[in-house]
Design an enzyme around this catalytic site. Structure first.
Site, mmCIF file in Angstrom:
data_model
loop_
_atom_site.group_PDB
_atom_site.id
_atom_site.type_symbol
_atom_site.label_atom_id
_atom_site.label_comp_id
_atom_site.label_asym_id
_atom_site.label_seq_id
_atom_site.Cartn_x
_atom_site.Cartn_y
_atom_site.Cartn_z
ATOM 1 N N ARG A 1 0.833 -1.208 0.000
ATOM 2 C CA ARG A 1 0.000 0.000 0.000
ATOM 3 C C ARG A 1 0.867 1.258 0.000
ATOM 4 O O ARG A 1 0.517 2.253 -0.623
ATOM 5 C CB ARG A 1 -0.968 0.006 1.186
ATOM 6 N N GLU B 1 2.018 1.615 -3.439
ATOM 7 C CA GLU B 1 0.892 2.123 -4.228
ATOM 8 C C GLU B 1 0.708 3.627 -4.010
ATOM 9 O O GLU B 1 0.475 4.375 -4.970
ATOM 10 C CB GLU B 1 -0.378 1.370 -3.824
ATOM 11 N N SER C 1 14.820 14.701 2.594
ATOM 12 C CA SER C 1 15.838 13.771 3.066
ATOM 13 C C SER C 1 15.200 12.540 3.705
ATOM 14 O O SER C 1 14.207 12.646 4.416
ATOM 15 C CB SER C 1 16.731 14.459 4.096
#
Length: 147
Positions: free
Chosen positions: A89, A92, A115
């Site tokens: 996820r 995604e 960063s």
């Protein structure tokens, strides 16, 4: 000497066997829960005091403590596209919202990056009538590109 991966497996096993939470480990180590969890899973080097505190709480030996202090080879994914549903996820999210995040960072800060070295994160549970929400905060220092 055992590897960081073997130490992480020992940590997970002892944690489950003893019923200790990541928050309890973080308190014993004296660091934030997200950092402590990352370190105990092999992604950060711990100081001797931090590693010993975790090993003591988990009743693990000095070999585990030594592995927790060693320099990590960062990156925990076995494949380019993760197969674990929770980790996928996040992949995604980056696939769908990565270009948007990049545009918004550049618009707000200029040409540069967030960063992942000077970095903090947090995970919180927020009650919601439609189902509890997972709130993930990523907090990285802005690093401008220098030409």
């Amino acid at each position: 000497m055992i590897s960081k991966q073997e130490a992480a497996a020992a940590v997970r096993s002892a944690k489950a066997e003893l019923g200790i939470t990541w928050a309890q480990l973080a308190e014993a180590v004296g660091r934030p829960v997200a950092w402590t969890t990352s370190a105990l899973l092999g992604q950060q080097p711990m100081s001797e005091a931090e590693a010993d505190a975790a090993a003591t709480l988990l009743d693990l030996d000095s070999e585990v403590s030594a592995a927790l202090r060693s320099q990590p080879a960062r990156g925990a994914l076995d494949a380019a596209v993760p197969t674990d549903p929770t980790i996928y996820r996040f992949y995604e999210v980056v696939q769908v919202y990565g270009p948007t995040l990049k545009e918004l960072i550049h618009e707000e800060f200029g040409d540069g990056i967030m960063s992942a070295i000077n970095f903090r994160f947090d995970v919180q549970r927020v009650p919601d009538p439609a189902g509890d929400r997972v709130v993930v905060t990523l907090d990285g220092k802005f690093l401008p590109y220098q030409w």
